[in-house]
Scaffold this motif. Structure first.
Motif, mmCIF file in Angstrom:
data_model
loop_
_atom_site.group_PDB
_atom_site.id
_atom_site.type_symbol
_atom_site.label_atom_id
_atom_site.label_comp_id
_atom_site.label_asym_id
_atom_site.label_seq_id
_atom_site.Cartn_x
_atom_site.Cartn_y
_atom_site.Cartn_z
ATOM 1 N N THR A 108 0.832 -1.195 0.000
ATOM 2 C CA THR A 108 0.000 0.000 0.000
ATOM 3 C C THR A 108 0.872 1.251 0.000
ATOM 4 O OG1 THR A 108 -0.094 -0.147 2.412
ATOM 5 C CG2 THR A 108 -1.948 -1.052 1.201
ATOM 6 N N TRP A 109 0.310 2.323 -0.529
ATOM 7 C CA TRP A 109 0.995 3.619 -0.550
ATOM 8 C C TRP A 109 -0.013 4.686 -0.152
ATOM 9 C CZ3 TRP A 109 1.213 -0.163 -4.171
ATOM 10 C CH2 TRP A 109 2.466 -0.694 -4.514
ATOM 11 N N GLN A 110 0.489 5.773 0.446
ATOM 12 C CA GLN A 110 -0.373 6.922 0.694
ATOM 13 C C GLN A 110 0.192 8.131 -0.054
ATOM 14 O OE1 GLN A 110 -0.427 7.986 4.842
ATOM 15 N NE2 GLN A 110 1.705 7.431 5.145
ATOM 16 N N LEU A 111 -0.698 9.000 -0.491
ATOM 17 C CA LEU A 111 -0.296 10.154 -1.282
ATOM 18 C C LEU A 111 0.069 11.293 -0.334
ATOM 19 C CD1 LEU A 111 0.005 11.096 -4.205
ATOM 20 C CD2 LEU A 111 -2.343 11.936 -4.097
ATOM 21 N N ALA A 157 6.528 -0.462 7.780
ATOM 22 C CA ALA A 157 7.422 0.659 7.983
ATOM 23 C C ALA A 157 7.111 1.302 9.321
ATOM 24 C CB ALA A 157 7.231 1.675 6.865
ATOM 25 N N ALA A 158 8.122 1.807 9.988
ATOM 26 C CA ALA A 158 7.914 2.365 11.322
ATOM 27 C C ALA A 158 6.899 3.493 11.310
ATOM 28 C CB ALA A 158 9.243 2.863 11.878
ATOM 29 N N SER A 159 6.937 4.330 10.269
ATOM 30 C CA SER A 159 6.042 5.482 10.222
ATOM 31 C C SER A 159 4.644 5.099 9.763
ATOM 32 C CB SER A 159 6.601 6.516 9.254
ATOM 33 O OG SER A 159 6.683 5.954 7.955
ATOM 34 N N ALA A 160 4.487 3.884 9.333
ATOM 35 C CA ALA A 160 3.202 3.488 8.755
ATOM 36 C C ALA A 160 2.452 2.499 9.624
ATOM 37 C CB ALA A 160 3.428 2.873 7.382
ATOM 38 N N ALA A 161 2.934 2.289 10.845
ATOM 39 C CA ALA A 161 2.356 1.229 11.655
ATOM 40 C C ALA A 161 0.869 1.424 11.886
ATOM 41 C CB ALA A 161 3.087 1.144 12.989
ATOM 42 N N ALA A 162 0.408 2.677 11.959
ATOM 43 C CA ALA A 162 -0.988 2.914 12.272
ATOM 44 C C ALA A 162 -1.811 3.275 11.051
ATOM 45 C CB ALA A 162 -1.100 4.030 13.304
ATOM 46 N N ALA A 163 -1.189 3.275 9.883
ATOM 47 C CA ALA A 163 -1.914 3.720 8.697
ATOM 48 C C ALA A 163 -2.659 2.555 8.062
ATOM 49 C CB ALA A 163 -0.942 4.326 7.698
ATOM 50 N N PRO A 164 -3.973 2.595 8.076
ATOM 51 C CA PRO A 164 -4.728 1.506 7.482
ATOM 52 C C PRO A 164 -4.881 1.690 5.986
ATOM 53 C CG PRO A 164 -6.211 3.086 8.445
ATOM 54 C CD PRO A 164 -4.832 3.598 8.695
ATOM 55 N N ALA A 165 -5.128 0.623 5.310
ATOM 56 C CA ALA A 165 -5.398 0.686 3.879
ATOM 57 C C ALA A 165 -6.464 -0.331 3.556
ATOM 58 C CB ALA A 165 -4.137 0.394 3.085
ATOM 59 N N THR A 166 -7.460 0.119 2.871
ATOM 60 C CA THR A 166 -8.531 -0.782 2.498
ATOM 61 C C THR A 166 -9.118 -0.343 1.180
ATOM 62 O OG1 THR A 166 -10.593 -1.806 3.208
ATOM 63 C CG2 THR A 166 -10.311 0.526 3.705
ATOM 64 N N GLY A 167 -9.958 -1.149 0.638
ATOM 65 C CA GLY A 167 -10.622 -0.822 -0.612
ATOM 66 C C GLY A 167 -11.791 -1.753 -0.761
ATOM 67 N N ALA A 168 -12.229 -1.944 -1.971
ATOM 68 C CA ALA A 168 -13.360 -2.827 -2.188
ATOM 69 C C ALA A 168 -12.926 -4.289 -2.261
ATOM 70 C CB ALA A 168 -14.076 -2.433 -3.471
ATOM 71 N N GLY A 169 -11.613 -4.542 -2.147
ATOM 72 C CA GLY A 169 -11.105 -5.886 -2.269
ATOM 73 C C GLY A 169 -11.360 -6.722 -1.037
ATOM 74 N N LYS A 170 -10.843 -7.937 -1.057
ATOM 75 C CA LYS A 170 -11.085 -8.880 0.030
ATOM 76 C C LYS A 170 -10.081 -8.735 1.164
ATOM 77 C CE LYS A 170 -14.449 -11.300 -2.025
ATOM 78 N NZ LYS A 170 -15.803 -11.427 -1.464
ATOM 79 N N CYS A 171 -9.058 -7.931 0.980
ATOM 80 C CA CYS A 171 -7.999 -7.822 1.988
ATOM 81 C C CYS A 171 -7.835 -6.380 2.449
ATOM 82 C CB CYS A 171 -6.674 -8.318 1.428
ATOM 83 S SG CYS A 171 -6.695 -10.056 0.943
ATOM 84 N N PHE A 172 -7.305 -6.221 3.655
ATOM 85 C CA PHE A 172 -6.904 -4.906 4.109
ATOM 86 C C PHE A 172 -5.693 -5.059 5.017
ATOM 87 C CE2 PHE A 172 -8.398 -5.031 8.514
ATOM 88 C CZ PHE A 172 -9.434 -5.960 8.488
ATOM 89 N N THR A 173 -4.959 -3.975 5.163
ATOM 90 C CA THR A 173 -3.835 -3.969 6.084
ATOM 91 C C THR A 173 -4.096 -2.921 7.142
ATOM 92 O OG1 THR A 173 -2.630 -2.371 4.713
ATOM 93 C CG2 THR A 173 -2.152 -4.697 4.364
ATOM 94 N N PHE A 174 -3.687 -3.240 8.370
ATOM 95 C CA PHE A 174 -3.937 -2.332 9.484
ATOM 96 C C PHE A 174 -2.920 -2.651 10.571
ATOM 97 C CE2 PHE A 174 -7.291 -1.009 12.876
ATOM 98 C CZ PHE A 174 -6.643 0.205 13.048
ATOM 99 N N GLU A 175 -2.268 -1.622 11.079
ATOM 100 C CA GLU A 175 -1.255 -1.793 12.114
ATOM 101 C C GLU A 175 -0.182 -2.794 11.676
ATOM 102 O OE1 GLU A 175 -0.820 -0.211 14.978
ATOM 103 O OE2 GLU A 175 -2.535 1.108 14.719
ATOM 104 N N GLY A 176 0.134 -2.763 10.407
ATOM 105 C CA GLY A 176 1.189 -3.637 9.901
ATOM 106 C C GLY A 176 0.777 -5.094 9.752
ATOM 107 N N ARG A 177 -0.521 -5.373 9.960
ATOM 108 C CA ARG A 177 -1.031 -6.750 9.837
ATOM 109 C C ARG A 177 -1.945 -6.822 8.626
ATOM 110 N NH1 ARG A 177 -3.609 -7.057 15.726
ATOM 111 N NH2 ARG A 177 -4.189 -9.193 15.132
ATOM 112 N N LYS A 178 -1.958 -7.963 7.973
ATOM 113 C CA LYS A 178 -2.773 -8.116 6.766
ATOM 114 C C LYS A 178 -3.910 -9.101 7.026
ATOM 115 C CE LYS A 178 -2.635 -9.271 1.858
ATOM 116 N NZ LYS A 178 -1.796 -9.691 0.717
#
Lengths: 103, 182
Positions: free
Chosen positions: A55-58, A79-100
């Motif tokens: 995942t990437w953030q703009l 990444a250390a700076s991204a530990a709390a950045a969630p990423a999701t979409g319409a797909g079946k997977c998401f990442t949150f707190e560095g966990r998938k």
């Protein structure tokens, strides 16, 4: 007067998009990426590679240029700076707190 | 030359990034209260024994200015048609800001016409997608459990036996309700 910085900034965004898309296109052309729209003051735009889970953030840089900044390293470690950045979409997977997570 | 190039680049970027028109916004949610319930058919392992059971998960989310929210959650364990216990939790925070929730984390996000809750447990997680109707006065909810990659079965605190951990071997959302009030 403002065209040059704007053009430069957008060019960086496009270059970043293309750079980000290049590895995945080798796997599943055009089918892997999804962009979650930004919400002003709440969350940046998020780009999700549903094929790899990356995942990437703009992020807007100091000179006003926008860049896709990776939320995880290539080996999948958060990444250390991204530990709390969630990423999701319409797909079946998401990442949150560095966990998938996948449905 | 530069201007022409910029025009092409902007057109490409706009084509890639979705339009925000029609999307749920913090402004459109201000003052709204969303109440939703989801029922699951589950197969669980608790204290070494396996059961077919049901779980009812309910949320009441009140949204104020600038994405500030108050949320209350109730998870109820049901076995052979009888309620066996429940867990209550309240969270106050801001949409878009992750926070600790029990032994996991939670965050509410806006994405298009959806309000999404991501929730993690000791192992495994949960994604509730609340889809708002175009007029903002109706909603539906899809809330599947999600296995955590590399972590085995989903594990969370038991609603029926305080202090125990329940392992979810399978969970299927059987039904859901959702309503918006202002």
């Amino acid at each position: 007067m403002t065209v040059r910085p704007l053009a430069a900034g957008v060019a960086v965004v496009l270059a970043s998009l293309l750079a980000a898309a290049a590895p995945a296109q080798a796997q599943t052309p055009g089918a892997c990426f999804e962009v979650v729209a930004a919400q002003a003051g709440v969350q940046p735009a998020i780009l999700v590679d549903k094929c790899s889970g990356k995942t990437w953030q703009l992020i807007k840089g100091r000179r006003g240029a926008y860049r896709w900044t990776a939320l995880s390293h290539d080996d999948g470690a958060p990444a250390a700076s991204a530990a709390a950045a969630p990423a999701t979409g319409a797909g079946k997977c998401f990442t949150f707190e560095g966990r998938k997570f996948c449905e | 030359m530069m201007l022409r190039a910029a025009g092409g680049v902007i057109a490409t970027a706009v084509a890639v990034l979705p339009c925000a028109a029609g999307a749920v916004t913090l402004e459109s949610l201000q003052g709204a209260t969303i109440e939703a319930t989801s029922m699951y058919d589950t197969h669980i392992r608790l204290d070494g024994r396996e059961f077919d059971a049901q779980t009812r998960w309910s949320v009441r989310l009140s949204i104020a200015a600038a994405g500030a929210f108050n949320a209350s959650f109730v998870r109820t364990a049901i076995y052979q048609g009888r309620e066996k216990g429940s867990l209550n939790r309240s969270l106050a925070g801001t949409i878009g800001t992750p926070q600790q929730a029990g032994k996991g984390h939670a965050v509410w996000l806006l994405a298009g016409d959806k309000l999404i809750l991501l929730r993690t447990f000791e192992a495994g997680g949960f994604k509730a997608e609340i889809t708002l109707s175009p007029d903002g006065n109706g909603c539906s909810m899809r809330a599947p459990l999600a296995r955590e990659v590399g972590a085995g079965n989903t594990r969370m605190q038991s609603a029926s036996r305080p202090g125990s951990q329940v392992e979810v071997l399978s969970a299927t959302q059987a039904s859901s309700t959702c309503k918006v009030s202002r």
